[in-house]
Design a protein around this motif. Structure first.
Motif, PDB file in Angstrom:
ATOM      1  N   LEU A 140       0.836  -1.204   0.000  1.00  0.00           N
ATOM      2  CA  LEU A 140       0.000   0.000   0.000  1.00  0.00           C
ATOM      3  C   LEU A 140       0.869   1.251   0.000  1.00  0.00           C
ATOM      4  CD1 LEU A 140      -2.802   1.246   0.079  1.00  0.00           C
ATOM      5  CD2 LEU A 140      -2.720   1.108   2.600  1.00  0.00           C
ATOM      6  N   TYR A 141       1.943   1.257   0.791  1.00  0.00           N
ATOM      7  CA  TYR A 141       2.866   2.400   0.779  1.00  0.00           C
ATOM      8  C   TYR A 141       3.492   2.561  -0.615  1.00  0.00           C
ATOM      9  CZ  TYR A 141       2.807   3.642   5.737  1.00  0.00           C
ATOM     10  OH  TYR A 141       2.435   4.112   6.976  1.00  0.00           O
ATOM     11  N   GLN A 142       3.817   1.464  -1.267  1.00  0.00           N
ATOM     12  CA  GLN A 142       4.399   1.551  -2.607  1.00  0.00           C
ATOM     13  C   GLN A 142       3.406   2.133  -3.616  1.00  0.00           C
ATOM     14  OE1 GLN A 142       5.857  -2.363  -3.627  1.00  0.00           O
ATOM     15  NE2 GLN A 142       7.069  -2.522  -1.743  1.00  0.00           N
ATOM     16  N   HIS A 143       2.144   1.737  -3.542  1.00  0.00           N
ATOM     17  CA  HIS A 143       1.145   2.263  -4.479  1.00  0.00           C
ATOM     18  C   HIS A 143       0.887   3.744  -4.244  1.00  0.00           C
ATOM     19  CE1 HIS A 143       0.450  -1.549  -6.296  1.00  0.00           C
ATOM     20  NE2 HIS A 143      -0.071  -2.114  -5.207  1.00  0.00           N
ATOM     21  N   VAL A 144       0.948   4.174  -2.984  1.00  0.00           N
ATOM     22  CA  VAL A 144       0.813   5.610  -2.716  1.00  0.00           C
ATOM     23  C   VAL A 144       2.003   6.358  -3.308  1.00  0.00           C
ATOM     24  CG1 VAL A 144       0.801   7.368  -0.897  1.00  0.00           C
ATOM     25  CG2 VAL A 144      -0.619   5.310  -0.663  1.00  0.00           C
ATOM     26  N   ARG A 146       3.921   5.487  -5.822  1.00  0.00           N
ATOM     27  CA  ARG A 146       3.947   5.414  -7.291  1.00  0.00           C
ATOM     28  C   ARG A 146       2.687   5.969  -7.941  1.00  0.00           C
ATOM     29  NH1 ARG A 146       6.161  -0.850  -7.587  1.00  0.00           N
ATOM     30  NH2 ARG A 146       8.105  -0.501  -6.408  1.00  0.00           N
ATOM     31  N   ASP A 147       1.710   6.367  -7.140  1.00  0.00           N
ATOM     32  CA  ASP A 147       0.443   6.921  -7.643  1.00  0.00           C
ATOM     33  C   ASP A 147      -0.275   5.897  -8.527  1.00  0.00           C
ATOM     34  OD1 ASP A 147      -1.613   8.698  -7.955  1.00  0.00           O
ATOM     35  OD2 ASP A 147      -0.649   9.852  -9.551  1.00  0.00           O
ATOM     36  N   THR A 148      -0.508   4.719  -7.962  1.00  0.00           N
ATOM     37  CA  THR A 148      -1.287   3.677  -8.650  1.00  0.00           C
ATOM     38  C   THR A 148      -2.494   3.333  -7.775  1.00  0.00           C
ATOM     39  OG1 THR A 148       0.209   2.038  -7.668  1.00  0.00           O
ATOM     40  CG2 THR A 148       0.657   2.723  -9.940  1.00  0.00           C
ATOM     41  N   PRO A 149      -3.497   4.204  -7.753  1.00  0.00           N
ATOM     42  CA  PRO A 149      -4.617   4.012  -6.820  1.00  0.00           C
ATOM     43  C   PRO A 149      -5.462   2.778  -7.103  1.00  0.00           C
ATOM     44  CG  PRO A 149      -5.070   5.808  -8.352  1.00  0.00           C
ATOM     45  CD  PRO A 149      -3.640   5.425  -8.559  1.00  0.00           C
ATOM     46  N   ASP A 150      -5.644   2.421  -8.360  1.00  0.00           N
ATOM     47  CA  ASP A 150      -6.488   1.257  -8.666  1.00  0.00           C
ATOM     48  C   ASP A 150      -5.929  -0.010  -8.036  1.00  0.00           C
ATOM     49  OD1 ASP A 150      -8.138   2.896 -10.110  1.00  0.00           O
ATOM     50  OD2 ASP A 150      -7.202   2.454 -12.044  1.00  0.00           O
ATOM     51  N   GLN A 151      -4.610  -0.191  -8.133  1.00  0.00           N
ATOM     52  CA  GLN A 151      -4.003  -1.374  -7.547  1.00  0.00           C
ATOM     53  C   GLN A 151      -3.952  -1.283  -6.027  1.00  0.00           C
ATOM     54  OE1 GLN A 151      -0.289  -2.399  -9.478  1.00  0.00           O
ATOM     55  NE2 GLN A 151      -0.960  -1.538 -11.418  1.00  0.00           N
ATOM     56  N   GLY A 152      -3.748  -0.079  -5.534  1.00  0.00           N
ATOM     57  CA  GLY A 152      -3.697   0.072  -4.075  1.00  0.00           C
ATOM     58  C   GLY A 152      -5.023  -0.243  -3.412  1.00  0.00           C
ATOM     59  N   CYS A 153      -6.126   0.150  -4.028  1.00  0.00           N
ATOM     60  CA  CYS A 153      -7.442  -0.081  -3.416  1.00  0.00           C
ATOM     61  C   CYS A 153      -7.869  -1.540  -3.513  1.00  0.00           C
ATOM     62  CB  CYS A 153      -8.482   0.819  -4.077  1.00  0.00           C
ATOM     63  SG  CYS A 153      -8.217   2.577  -3.716  1.00  0.00           S
ATOM     64  N   LEU A 154      -7.214  -2.334  -4.351  1.00  0.00           N
ATOM     65  CA  LEU A 154      -7.518  -3.765  -4.391  1.00  0.00           C
ATOM     66  C   LEU A 154      -7.016  -4.491  -3.153  1.00  0.00           C
ATOM     67  CD1 LEU A 154      -6.737  -4.675  -8.119  1.00  0.00           C
ATOM     68  CD2 LEU A 154      -8.973  -4.555  -7.024  1.00  0.00           C
ATOM     69  N   LEU A 155      -6.180  -3.834  -2.374  1.00  0.00           N
ATOM     70  CA  LEU A 155      -5.658  -4.457  -1.155  1.00  0.00           C
ATOM     71  C   LEU A 155      -6.680  -4.459  -0.025  1.00  0.00           C
ATOM     72  CD1 LEU A 155      -2.075  -2.894  -1.193  1.00  0.00           C
ATOM     73  CD2 LEU A 155      -2.750  -5.169  -1.956  1.00  0.00           C
ATOM     74  N   PHE A 156      -7.804  -3.758  -0.195  1.00  0.00           N
ATOM     75  CA  PHE A 156      -8.865  -3.735   0.807  1.00  0.00           C
ATOM     76  C   PHE A 156      -9.898  -4.821   0.482  1.00  0.00           C
ATOM     77  CE2 PHE A 156      -6.951   0.381   0.935  1.00  0.00           C
ATOM     78  CZ  PHE A 156      -7.061   0.832   2.251  1.00  0.00           C
ATOM     79  N   ALA A 178      -8.166   9.247  -2.277  1.00  0.00           N
ATOM     80  CA  ALA A 178      -7.322   9.372  -1.090  1.00  0.00           C
ATOM     81  C   ALA A 178      -5.872   9.035  -1.424  1.00  0.00           C
ATOM     82  CB  ALA A 178      -7.845   8.454   0.015  1.00  0.00           C
ATOM     83  N   ILE A 179      -5.644   7.989  -2.217  1.00  0.00           N
ATOM     84  CA  ILE A 179      -4.280   7.621  -2.577  1.00  0.00           C
ATOM     85  C   ILE A 179      -3.640   8.720  -3.429  1.00  0.00           C
ATOM     86  CG2 ILE A 179      -2.916   5.989  -3.952  1.00  0.00           C
ATOM     87  CD1 ILE A 179      -4.648   3.764  -2.912  1.00  0.00           C
ATOM     88  N   ARG A 180      -4.409   9.314  -4.318  1.00  0.00           N
ATOM     89  CA  ARG A 180      -3.851  10.404  -5.146  1.00  0.00           C
ATOM     90  C   ARG A 180      -3.445  11.594  -4.279  1.00  0.00           C
ATOM     91  NH1 ARG A 180      -8.411   8.943  -8.426  1.00  0.00           N
ATOM     92  NH2 ARG A 180      -7.738   7.757 -10.285  1.00  0.00           N
ATOM     93  N   ARG A 181      -4.263  11.943  -3.267  1.00  0.00           N
ATOM     94  CA  ARG A 181      -3.913  13.057  -2.382  1.00  0.00           C
ATOM     95  C   ARG A 181      -2.675  12.735  -1.544  1.00  0.00           C
ATOM     96  NH1 ARG A 181      -9.644  15.493   0.053  1.00  0.00           N
ATOM     97  NH2 ARG A 181     -10.598  15.980  -1.991  1.00  0.00           N
ATOM     98  N   LEU A 182      -2.568  11.500  -1.065  1.00  0.00           N
ATOM     99  CA  LEU A 182      -1.401  11.112  -0.291  1.00  0.00           C
ATOM    100  C   LEU A 182      -0.140  11.112  -1.158  1.00  0.00           C
ATOM    101  CD1 LEU A 182      -3.045   8.238   1.767  1.00  0.00           C
ATOM    102  CD2 LEU A 182      -2.167  10.391   2.694  1.00  0.00           C
ATOM    103  N   HIS A 183      -0.282  10.735  -2.421  1.00  0.00           N
ATOM    104  CA  HIS A 183       0.876  10.736  -3.322  1.00  0.00           C
ATOM    105  C   HIS A 183       1.460  12.139  -3.476  1.00  0.00           C
ATOM    106  CE1 HIS A 183       3.424   9.953  -6.778  1.00  0.00           C
ATOM    107  NE2 HIS A 183       2.824  10.948  -7.410  1.00  0.00           N
ATOM    108  N   LEU A 189      10.559   9.091  -3.116  1.00  0.00           N
ATOM    109  CA  LEU A 189       9.948   7.788  -3.398  1.00  0.00           C
ATOM    110  C   LEU A 189      10.829   6.637  -2.924  1.00  0.00           C
ATOM    111  CD1 LEU A 189       7.786   6.040  -4.704  1.00  0.00           C
ATOM    112  CD2 LEU A 189       8.972   6.302  -6.892  1.00  0.00           C
ATOM    113  N   ALA A 190      12.121   6.728  -3.137  1.00  0.00           N
ATOM    114  CA  ALA A 190      13.005   5.629  -2.758  1.00  0.00           C
ATOM    115  C   ALA A 190      12.935   5.353  -1.260  1.00  0.00           C
ATOM    116  CB  ALA A 190      14.440   5.941  -3.188  1.00  0.00           C
ATOM    117  N   GLU A 191      12.914   6.394  -0.429  1.00  0.00           N
ATOM    118  CA  GLU A 191      12.824   6.214   1.020  1.00  0.00           C
ATOM    119  C   GLU A 191      11.428   5.782   1.438  1.00  0.00           C
ATOM    120  OE1 GLU A 191      15.122   6.290   3.365  1.00  0.00           O
ATOM    121  OE2 GLU A 191      16.687   6.606   1.856  1.00  0.00           O
ATOM    122  N   TYR A 192      10.421   6.311   0.750  1.00  0.00           N
ATOM    123  CA  TYR A 192       9.036   6.024   1.139  1.00  0.00           C
ATOM    124  C   TYR A 192       8.681   4.554   0.887  1.00  0.00           C
ATOM    125  CZ  TYR A 192       4.089   7.019   1.940  1.00  0.00           C
ATOM    126  OH  TYR A 192       2.806   7.053   2.448  1.00  0.00           O
TER     127      TYR A 192
END
Length: 251
Positions: A140-144, A146-156, A178-183, A189-192
């Motif tokens: 989920l942190y990686q999807h935030v 990289r700004d990939t909300p569709d894949q991130g929301c599949l984790l729920f 929400a993922i787009r705003r967090l991005h 990115l490397a540290e996140y």
């Protein structure tokens, strides 16, 4: 009155053989005059009729072979095959029976059990562990980042309760927003992408993970998660969520 003698007395009787020779002589003279008119030297008398040049054979063009009949298209051959038509009918019947079986006898208790929730696409993308860099929280942190909300929301989980809480915690209308705003708050990115919880070695089917308990750099903390193990796939999905203070935990 005395009779006048005839002006053209009838010719005396001519021997037929003499008449024939005379006619041939006349034809020979006509042929000599014809040759002289064509520039060909006249033949001496008694030379006989000149021989004609040999006839030149006229070439006959070869006869073209008849055109080959056009080949029958493959689709027409298949449609004309009884075995192929029977195979098509069999597949159609199998498909109809499968749809009927799924409609009337498919599983009906998935909606009540959060461990069994998740579409086929979700099952294929949900990690088999909630921990470490390849776990559900780390993904989920990686999807935030990289700004990939569709894949991130599949984790729920599919019921949508946890996604709704996650979106409300960050003032967004839905999980993707929400993922787009967090991005937009990610600065490194490397540290996140190094933000993830370590595996405590638990064997439970439901675990809780707090973002305040592990190191997060280069972007915002995402909060507290409850994860449930899905059956029978074995993937871990986020089934509940709570917001946490932004400045908590190790930096």
């Amino acid at each position: 009155m005395t009779e006048e003698p005839p002006r053209n007395p009838p010719p005396p009787d001519i021997d037929p053989e003499q008449l024939r020779q005379f006619q041939e002589f006349q034809r020979f003279q006509e042929f000599q005059r014809f040759q002289q008119g064509q520039g060909t030297p006249a033949l001496p008398a008694g030379a006989g009729t000149p021989a004609l040049p040999p006839a030149v054979p006229v070439p006959v063009p070869p006869v073209a072979p008849p055109p080959k009949p056009p080949r029958t298209p493959l689709w027409r051959i298949l449609l004309g095959s009884k075995a192929f038509r029977r195979l098509i009918y069999f597949l159609v019947v199998v498909l109809i029976l499968s749809l009927v079986y799924d409609h009337y006898f498919g599983p009906s208790d998935e909606e009540s059990d959060p461990r069994a929730q998740g579409s086929q696409e979700q099952v294929a993308r949900i990690p088999k562990t909630p921990w470490n860099a390849n776990g559900t929280v780390g993904r989920l942190y990686q999807h935030v980042g990289r700004d990939t909300p569709d894949q991130g929301c599949l984790l729920f989980t599919r019921d949508g309760a946890a996604k709704k809480k996650f979106a409300e915690a960050f003032g967004a209308p839905d999980c993707e927003s929400a993922i787009r705003r967090l991005h937009e708050q990610v600065t490194n990115l490397a540290e996140y992408e190094k933000a993830y919880p370590d595996d405590p070695g638990t064997q439970e089917t439901r675990v809780r993970v707090s973002s305040c308990e592990f190191k997060v750099n280069g972007g915002p903390r995402l909060g507290w998660f409850e994860l449930t193990k899905l059956e029978p796939s074995g993937g871990w999905a986020i089934s509940d969520y709570k917001a946490e203070p932004a400045g908590c935990g190790p930096g």
